[in-house]
Design a protein around this motif. Structure first.
Motif, mmCIF file in Angstrom:
data_model
loop_
_atom_site.group_PDB
_atom_site.id
_atom_site.type_symbol
_atom_site.label_atom_id
_atom_site.label_comp_id
_atom_site.label_asym_id
_atom_site.label_seq_id
_atom_site.Cartn_x
_atom_site.Cartn_y
_atom_site.Cartn_z
ATOM 1 N N LEU A 9 0.870 -1.178 0.000
ATOM 2 C CA LEU A 9 0.000 0.000 0.000
ATOM 3 C C LEU A 9 0.900 1.218 0.000
ATOM 4 C CD1 LEU A 9 -1.441 -2.453 1.551
ATOM 5 C CD2 LEU A 9 -3.028 -0.719 2.365
ATOM 6 N N SER A 10 0.667 2.137 -0.939
ATOM 7 C CA SER A 10 1.656 3.185 -1.157
ATOM 8 C C SER A 10 1.020 4.559 -1.342
ATOM 9 C CB SER A 10 2.461 2.795 -2.406
ATOM 10 O OG SER A 10 3.412 3.747 -2.712
ATOM 11 N N SER A 11 1.770 5.597 -0.927
ATOM 12 C CA SER A 11 1.473 6.989 -1.294
ATOM 13 C C SER A 11 2.793 7.552 -1.780
ATOM 14 C CB SER A 11 0.981 7.799 -0.089
ATOM 15 O OG SER A 11 -0.336 7.441 0.251
ATOM 16 N N SER A 12 3.129 7.254 -3.010
ATOM 17 C CA SER A 12 4.449 7.625 -3.515
ATOM 18 C C SER A 12 4.401 8.963 -4.250
ATOM 19 C CB SER A 12 4.965 6.531 -4.450
ATOM 20 O OG SER A 12 6.129 6.979 -5.106
ATOM 21 N N PRO A 13 5.128 9.963 -3.726
ATOM 22 C CA PRO A 13 5.154 11.271 -4.387
ATOM 23 C C PRO A 13 5.939 11.205 -5.699
ATOM 24 C CG PRO A 13 5.867 11.437 -2.088
ATOM 25 C CD PRO A 13 5.886 9.983 -2.468
ATOM 26 N N GLY A 14 5.382 11.784 -6.743
ATOM 27 C CA GLY A 14 6.049 11.806 -8.046
ATOM 28 C C GLY A 14 7.120 12.867 -8.074
ATOM 29 N N ARG A 15 8.319 12.494 -8.499
ATOM 30 C CA ARG A 15 9.390 13.478 -8.635
ATOM 31 C C ARG A 15 10.450 12.944 -9.585
ATOM 32 N NH1 ARG A 15 9.318 10.312 -4.316
ATOM 33 N NH2 ARG A 15 11.205 9.825 -3.131
ATOM 34 N N GLY A 16 11.250 13.864 -10.074
ATOM 35 C CA GLY A 16 12.304 13.478 -11.001
ATOM 36 C C GLY A 16 11.819 13.486 -12.436
ATOM 37 N N VAL A 17 11.651 14.711 -13.009
ATOM 38 C CA VAL A 17 11.302 14.811 -14.426
ATOM 39 C C VAL A 17 12.609 14.916 -15.206
ATOM 40 C CG1 VAL A 17 10.112 16.142 -16.213
ATOM 41 C CG2 VAL A 17 9.098 15.930 -13.941
ATOM 42 N N THR A 18 12.857 13.950 -16.056
ATOM 43 C CA THR A 18 14.064 13.954 -16.892
ATOM 44 C C THR A 18 13.621 13.782 -18.348
ATOM 45 O OG1 THR A 18 14.280 11.556 -16.738
ATOM 46 C CG2 THR A 18 15.411 12.855 -15.052
ATOM 47 N N GLU A 19 14.516 13.283 -19.182
ATOM 48 C CA GLU A 19 14.129 13.048 -20.578
ATOM 49 C C GLU A 19 13.225 11.833 -20.710
ATOM 50 O OE1 GLU A 19 17.372 14.106 -23.666
ATOM 51 O OE2 GLU A 19 18.432 13.577 -21.824
ATOM 52 N N ASP A 20 13.202 11.004 -19.684
ATOM 53 C CA ASP A 20 12.399 9.776 -19.728
ATOM 54 C C ASP A 20 10.904 10.110 -19.763
ATOM 55 O OD1 ASP A 20 13.159 6.666 -19.011
ATOM 56 O OD2 ASP A 20 11.082 7.181 -18.509
ATOM 57 N N GLU A 21 10.129 9.187 -20.312
ATOM 58 C CA GLU A 21 8.693 9.452 -20.348
ATOM 59 C C GLU A 21 8.025 9.253 -18.987
ATOM 60 O OE1 GLU A 21 6.296 5.878 -22.061
ATOM 61 O OE2 GLU A 21 8.199 5.947 -23.159
ATOM 62 N N LEU A 29 8.268 9.531 -14.562
ATOM 63 C CA LEU A 29 8.901 10.195 -13.427
ATOM 64 C C LEU A 29 9.972 9.274 -12.831
ATOM 65 C CD1 LEU A 29 5.568 11.416 -11.865
ATOM 66 C CD2 LEU A 29 7.473 12.938 -12.433
ATOM 67 N N GLY A 30 10.983 9.868 -12.215
ATOM 68 C CA GLY A 30 12.033 9.075 -11.578
ATOM 69 C C GLY A 30 11.463 8.105 -10.563
ATOM 70 N N SER A 31 10.469 8.559 -9.783
ATOM 71 C CA SER A 31 9.897 7.674 -8.765
ATOM 72 C C SER A 31 9.141 6.512 -9.412
ATOM 73 C CB SER A 31 9.007 8.446 -7.791
ATOM 74 O OG SER A 31 8.357 9.504 -8.414
ATOM 75 N N THR A 32 8.520 6.744 -10.541
ATOM 76 C CA THR A 32 7.817 5.663 -11.251
ATOM 77 C C THR A 32 8.811 4.606 -11.727
ATOM 78 O OG1 THR A 32 6.237 7.307 -12.042
ATOM 79 C CG2 THR A 32 6.220 5.179 -13.162
ATOM 80 N N ILE A 33 9.895 5.088 -12.334
ATOM 81 C CA ILE A 33 10.908 4.160 -12.858
ATOM 82 C C ILE A 33 11.456 3.300 -11.719
ATOM 83 C CG2 ILE A 33 13.185 4.015 -13.965
ATOM 84 C CD1 ILE A 33 12.505 6.795 -15.240
#
Lengths: 273, 283
Positions: free
Chosen positions: B169-181, B183-187
């Protein structure tokens, strides 16, 4: 430069979602912003129109008599291409009335007064239209303190405060901000011929690269020198960041009780939203 | 047994327990209507995430009426949900409860409370002290809350305790916008869920929330991951979603035959070495 390059589709999605959700959760549908004719406010207008619908965005251009007429033309171009609500409100009478009493005031005092005059107008329009004020300060300006406290730095929501000027350019291209606005030299237009880069003493591309490694990656001074940044440049920028920190904080409160606002009375602003 | 899981990627309102209970109950009703067997909600689904001083105000005792209602609903669908737990001694925990058949099957108190970067959990909440697997009608499971999963030992312990399905169970904040499609946290999370499933030959059911709190986005992207590490189903990124996935018992059985790492895993070697490390650290 690679570290500063962003996926503009993703960034756009996050920022549009931010405006849409953070505006609507307050229970309002509309936003108001100052449109200077520059790229930052143009980009915010594009993001806001996409988030809320053009009909819910209220833009004001607030020129002073010495403002470059090209600025107003560019602001109008943005408003017309988006179809947002648009008004021009001259601030010359208010500013001149005040400085009649202080004819020797410096350019800085005058510039700050104009920025704060514009802020009062935006907040008045906020009440008039039940609209939140959108900030237009980018991360570069905020870190360098290159803005007027309680003037252009004042807002309810800032969609671009975590993206550097270089990234503002990238996203503006992707969103179709008119080319002449993207390509012109950034200027606060506080006095004739002013440009940001001339006043700051370095270019945005140079300083963004440095700030990215210094702030985002927390590189030490030695690591920055090893990357090839000049010592004087590193030191000047570090000092600017430190010395302008007061502009990024709420006013300091003298603590006397057991629960002081923001120190041990801590709630998110979205409390209950 | 085969079962259908619903991952409820909701957008809780910060500090509004009643509104969030309504949101959770609406998703439960949809889950029942769609014949799901299990519904998983995000971390702190009943309260929202950046609570700060609201923690004591939104905390619920395990027998609070809000939770009893969900427990009753679990006669129709098993439910895993995150909330702030008020203990009798007035410690507050970031907890997740698993209801099934009208009973509480398990309560997990988040052990690893991130207190760095944008996180401040341990300032406001007390730390849980255990990882325990538990039996459900779908086999043995383990629950983790967000940061718990970033500690290799946590899912490892649950898997060694017999869990073949890990709920996160998660509440993960999105962060890290780079050239990737992405977010860093998603990757990072996508690597983690898949690798954890693969290492432990276990299913991972990851439920992450969406919405914004004070400018911080939560990126969603909930996942049902097969024991092979393959993602069976993924929720939308940055949007509400309710993801239904059929979990096949056969996929678990086959993976455990093809890659019997958990069968071969030596508890005694691990334990012996960890005890040695502990002894050496004492010195």
């Amino acid at each position: 430069m690679t570290g500063l390059t962003v996926n503009t589709d993703l960034l756009r999605r996050v920022l549009v979602g931010f405006i849409r959700e953070e505006v609507r959760k307050i229970g309002v549908e509309r936003a108001v912003l100052g449109l200077s004719g520059g790229i930052d406010s143009a980009l915010v207008a594009y993001l806001a129109a996409e988030a809320l619908g053009a009909e819910n965005v209220y833009a004001c251009t607030m020129p002073y008599r010495t403002s470059n007429p090209e600025s107003e033309a560019h602001a109008r171009l943005v408003a017309e291409s988006l179809g947002i609500n648009y008004q021009v409100i001259e601030i010359t009478p208010m500013i001149d009335a005040y400085f009649e009493r202080f004819p020797d005031a410096s350019n800085m005092r005058r510039g700050n007064k104009m920025a704060r005059e514009r802020m009062t107008i935006l907040y008045d329009h906020s009440a008039a239209h039940a609209a939140l004020v959108l900030g237009t300060s980018n991360k570069t300006e905020l870190l360098l303190g290159y803005g007027t406290l309680f003037g252009d730095m004042a807002s309810a929501l800032n969609a671009i405060g975590d993206i550097y000027k270089t990234q503002v350019w990238q996203l503006s291209e992707a969103m179709g901000v008119p080319r002449e606005i993207i390509e012109k030299k950034p200027s606060a237009d506080l006095w004739a011929g002013q440009t940001d880069e001339q006043e700051l003493g370095f270019t945005y591309r140079e300083v963004d690269e440095l700030l990215y490694w210094m702030v985002d990656h927390r590189c030490s001074r030695q690591e920055l020198l090893n990357k090839g940044f000049a010592a004087a440049f590193v030191d000047t920028v570090s000092a600017k960041v430190q010395n302008s920190h007061f502009k990024r904080r709420m006013p300091v409160i003298a603590k006397v009780s057991n629960r002081t606002i923001d120190r041990d009375f801590r709630y998110s602003r979205d409390w209950g939203k | 047994m085969d079962f259908t899981v619903a991952l409820a990627q909701i957008k809780p309102k910060l500090g509004c327990v009643a509104d969030n209970c309504a949101l959770v109950e609406a998703a439960v009703a949809k889950g029942i209507a769609e014949k799901a067997d299990l519904i998983v909600f995000p971390e702190l689904a009943l309260t929202g995430y950046f609570l700060k001083d609201l923690v004591p105000e939104v905390a619920l005792a395990v027998d609070a009426p809000e939770l009893v209602r969900l427990k009753e609903l679990s006669r129709k669908i098993s439910i895993a949900v995150g909330f702030v737990e008020a203990a009798a001694d007035y410690r507050f925990f970031n907890s997740a409860v698993y209801f099934e058949g009208g009973e509480t099957r398990h309560l997990h108190r988040k052990v690893y409370l991130p207190t760095y970067g944008l996180f401040d959990e341990q300032r406001y909440m007390a730390r849980g002290e255990q990882f325990r697997a538990f039996d459900t009608r779908f086999g043995r499971m383990g629950m983790l809350i967000c940061e718990d999963m970033w500690h290799l030992s946590a899912p490892y312990i649950l898997a060694m305790d017999g869990a073949t399905t890990l709920l996160c169970l998660s509440s993960s904040p999105g962060r890290g916008v780079t050239e990737d499609e992405n977010l860093g946290s998603t990757i990072a999370w996508q690597k983690l869920t898949s690798t954890t499933a693969m290492f432990l030959n276990s299913r991972v059911l990851y439920c992450n929330r969406v919405g914004y709190e004070d400018g911080v986005n939560f990126w969603g992207g909930s996942e049902a991951v097969a024991p092979s590490g393959a993602v069976v189903q993924r929720g939308k990124i940055l949007e509400d979603d309710l993801v239904f996935t059929r979990m096949e018992e056969g996929a678990l059985r086959r993976e455990r035959i093809f890659s019997p790492m958990m069968r071969d895993e030596s508890l005694s070697i691990t334990l012996k070495e960890l005890q040695r490390i502990d002894r050496e650290r004492e010195r």
